[in-house]
Design a protein around this motif. Structure first.
Motif: not given
Length: 183
Positions: A66, A105-106
């Motif tokens: 990330g 994802s983030e």
């Protein structure tokens, strides 16, 4: 990004090297996978280069990591990162990654400030990414491919960041805003 200062992206070199080695990638293989030049990767690992925020996103994706994994101190909590990742030419202009939370994802939470006359030009993010912005002081113009929007204090916008966009201080004082990046 503008001229780096000591506190901007201070952990990128160490994190990039550690993550690249853990992934078993050479600098050349990482360059090919990310589209970032090998020379830039060498200089980033040595702490001698600057890279755009979208460049960091591409490196993280190529590493299977990330964005936060690249910029945060190794012992930092994802809920309280506090990493200065961009500075403008005006001393008041900076972007601080405050925290991150998982999404598809983030999700990233940012605190931004732009001094008078300052702007930040962004590169498009991958398809499916979005931003949510709320202005906490001043006036912010967001120039986007799908049309500009000007937000007063308290105003907000949500939009796809898979397009060229820029933040522009449309105020004679400091403009402050909160930015969430959702991927």
């Amino acid at each position: 990004m503008q001229t780096p200062r000591r506190d901007v992206l201070v952990h990128v070199g160490e994190n990039l090297r550690r993550l690249r080695q853990a992934a078993g990638l050479s600098q050349t293989a990482l360059a090919e996978a990310s589209g970032i030049s090998r020379r830039t990767i060498i200089n980033l690992e040595a702490g001698e280069a600057n890279v755009s925020l979208s460049g960091l996103d591409r490196l993280a994706e190529a590493l299977g990591a990330g964005f936060v994994d690249l910029v945060a101190a190794p012992a930092a909590s994802t809920h309280d990162i506090g990493a200065v990742a961009w500075r403008g030419s005006a001393p008041e202009s900076e972007a601080v990654l405050l925290g991150s939370a998982p999404a598809r994802s983030e999700v990233q939470l940012w605190s931004w400030a732009l001094g008078p006359g300052e702007r930040y030009d962004a590169e498009p993010d991958p398809a499916g990414w979005h931003e949510m912005v709320v202005v906490t002081g001043g006036r912010l113009r967001i120039e986007r491919d799908d049309g500009p929007v000007t937000l007063e204090t308290g105003g907000h916008a949500t939009y796809s960041s898979a397009q060229t966009y820029a933040y522009v201080n449309a105020h004679d004082g400091v403009t402050r805003f909160i930015r969430n990046v959702v991927s």
